[in-house]
Design a protein around this motif. Structure first.
Motif, PDB file in Angstrom:
ATOM      1  N   SER A   1       0.855  -1.150  -0.076  1.00 52.70           N
ATOM      2  CA  SER A   1       0.034   0.059   0.087  1.00 52.70           C
ATOM      3  C   SER A   1       0.752   1.388  -0.184  1.00 52.70           C
ATOM      4  O   SER A   1       0.501   2.270  -0.539  1.00 52.70           O
ATOM      5  N   SER A   2       2.054   1.354   0.743  1.00 54.07           N
ATOM      6  CA  SER A   2       2.912   2.363   0.852  1.00 54.07           C
ATOM      7  C   SER A   2       4.259   1.803   1.202  1.00 54.07           C
ATOM      8  O   SER A   2       4.312   0.807   1.910  1.00 54.07           O
TER       9      SER A   2
ATOM     10  N   ARG B   1       0.225   3.861  10.278  1.00 53.40           N
ATOM     11  CA  ARG B   1       0.007   2.508   9.353  1.00 53.40           C
ATOM     12  C   ARG B   1      -0.725   1.693  10.167  1.00 53.40           C
ATOM     13  O   ARG B   1       0.290   0.811  10.695  1.00 53.40           O
ATOM     14  N   ARG B   2      -2.073   1.644   9.790  1.00 57.65           N
ATOM     15  CA  ARG B   2      -2.804   0.372  10.623  1.00 57.65           C
ATOM     16  C   ARG B   2      -4.034   0.087   9.727  1.00 57.65           C
ATOM     17  O   ARG B   2      -4.515   0.624   8.796  1.00 57.65           O
TER      18      ARG B   2
ATOM     19  N   THR C   1      -1.406  -3.248   2.961  1.00 55.68           N
ATOM     20  CA  THR C   1      -0.468  -4.355   2.438  1.00 55.68           C
ATOM     21  C   THR C   1       0.731  -3.842   2.803  1.00 55.68           C
ATOM     22  O   THR C   1       1.523  -2.759   2.242  1.00 55.68           O
ATOM     23  N   VAL C   2       1.734  -4.715   3.590  1.00 57.91           N
ATOM     24  CA  VAL C   2       3.197  -4.244   4.018  1.00 57.91           C
ATOM     25  C   VAL C   2       3.923  -4.719   2.674  1.00 57.91           C
ATOM     26  O   VAL C   2       3.980  -5.895   2.307  1.00 57.91           O
ATOM     27  N   PRO C   3       4.899  -3.751   2.304  1.00 59.33           N
ATOM     28  CA  PRO C   3       5.718  -3.898   0.980  1.00 59.33           C
ATOM     29  C   PRO C   3       6.739  -5.036   1.501  1.00 59.33           C
ATOM     30  O   PRO C   3       7.057  -5.094   2.655  1.00 59.33           O
ATOM     31  N   ARG C   4       7.760  -5.384   0.519  1.00 59.78           N
ATOM     32  CA  ARG C   4       8.815  -6.150   0.947  1.00 59.78           C
ATOM     33  C   ARG C   4       9.789  -5.452   1.708  1.00 59.78           C
ATOM     34  O   ARG C   4      10.566  -5.908   2.478  1.00 59.78           O
TER      35      ARG C   4
ATOM     36  N   ILE D   1       3.262   1.769  13.370  1.00 60.32           N
ATOM     37  CA  ILE D   1       3.152   0.614  12.296  1.00 60.32           C
ATOM     38  C   ILE D   1       2.559  -0.506  12.718  1.00 60.32           C
ATOM     39  O   ILE D   1       3.376  -1.375  13.879  1.00 60.32           O
ATOM     40  N   ASP D   2       1.326  -0.701  12.567  1.00 56.57           N
ATOM     41  CA  ASP D   2       0.566  -1.943  13.293  1.00 56.57           C
ATOM     42  C   ASP D   2       0.358  -2.845  11.964  1.00 56.57           C
ATOM     43  O   ASP D   2      -0.447  -2.688  11.085  1.00 56.57           O
ATOM     44  N   LEU D   3       0.827  -4.084  12.174  1.00 59.22           N
ATOM     45  CA  LEU D   3       0.804  -5.128  11.346  1.00 59.22           C
ATOM     46  C   LEU D   3      -0.481  -6.165  11.728  1.00 59.22           C
ATOM     47  O   LEU D   3      -0.581  -7.231  11.025  1.00 59.22           O
ATOM     48  N   ARG D   4      -1.383  -6.025  12.706  1.00 56.69           N
ATOM     49  CA  ARG D   4      -2.276  -7.095  13.242  1.00 56.69           C
ATOM     50  C   ARG D   4      -3.189  -7.340  12.140  1.00 56.69           C
ATOM     51  O   ARG D   4      -3.624  -8.534  12.152  1.00 56.69           O
TER      52      ARG D   4
END
Length: 227
Positions: free
Chosen positions: A89-90, A102-103, A107-110, A123-126
């Motif tokens: 996404s970014s 970012r929550r 979509t988390v990039p590489r 930065i929230d990946l849940r």
């Protein structure tokens, strides 16, 4: 045969899928708490598909019923669904005497790079999807901080360097679930810090709370029957 489907017995998994739809509707404001509790009680009391289907008929997922008429394969609902490929996404975020977030569903990039100077970032990946099985989050914190939240089951590796600052190491060494993403945290902290914590989502906390309540009720009913 189709006419007989509503009379088929529903499984615990079917009821849980309907409950998940209700939780999403509550979080989105489509149901108030009273409606949510009434429908949730009806969900856990339902014994057939015919009793479950009307509960979510007026919700956005009604066109794709959460009630499954066939047995799911072992891979459904696993981490594989959240590793989606693509570009993300970014790819960066900046906070200069300010903040960033970012929550939610993103979509988390590489590789994701963040910079915080006299500011802070979250930065929230849940609830996130992942562009690859392994992603790198590069954090630069100068007199500022970045907070990273990961869900249970995700492996975390930290390679950051701190000068009068530091990178949180508490989640390092916890094994990940089979097929779960691997999050590598790198970067540099000067008079600042990068925190890492592992938390479940609000919806998951609600689900666990409901599960415990249901177990207590079932235990109470069993005790009464035994007596």
């Amino acid at each position: 045969m189709t006419d007989d489907l509503p009379e088929l017995r529903a499984s615990d998994a079917d009821r849980e899928r309907v409950a998940e739809v209700l939780r999403d509707a509550l979080a989105e404001g489509r149901l108030d708490m009273t409606e949510f509790e009434e429908r949730l009680d009806a969900t856990y009391k339902a014994r057939t598909y015919g009793e479950l289907t009307p509960i979510t008929r007026d919700l956005p997922t009604a066109h794709a019923s959460p009630v499954s008429m066939t047995k799911e394969t072992a891979g459904q609902g696993s981490w594989a669904r959240r590793i989606v490929g693509g570009e993300g996404s970014s790819t960066w975020a900046v906070a200069v005497m300010s903040g960033f977030q970012r929550r939610g569903r993103w979509t988390v990039p590489r590789r994701f790079t963040s910079f915080a100077f006299w500011g802070g970032g979250e930065i929230d990946l849940r609830e996130a999807n992942f562009a690859d099985r392994e992603v790198v989050i590069n954090c630069i914190a100068i007199m500022g901080g970045v907070q990273i939240t990961v869900p249970p089951g995700v492996e975390v590796v930290v390679h950051g360097i701190g000068v009068m600052g530091g990178f949180d190491q508490r989640e390092v060494g916890t094994g990940g679930d089979p097929g779960a993403p691997r999050v590598v945290v790198t970067g540099f902290a000067f008079w600042g810090g990068v925190g890492i914590e592992r938390k479940v989502t609000r919806a998951e906390r609600q689900r666990l709370k409901e599960e415990r309540r249901r177990e207590r009720l079932e235990g109470r009913d069993s005790g009464g029957e035994l007596h």
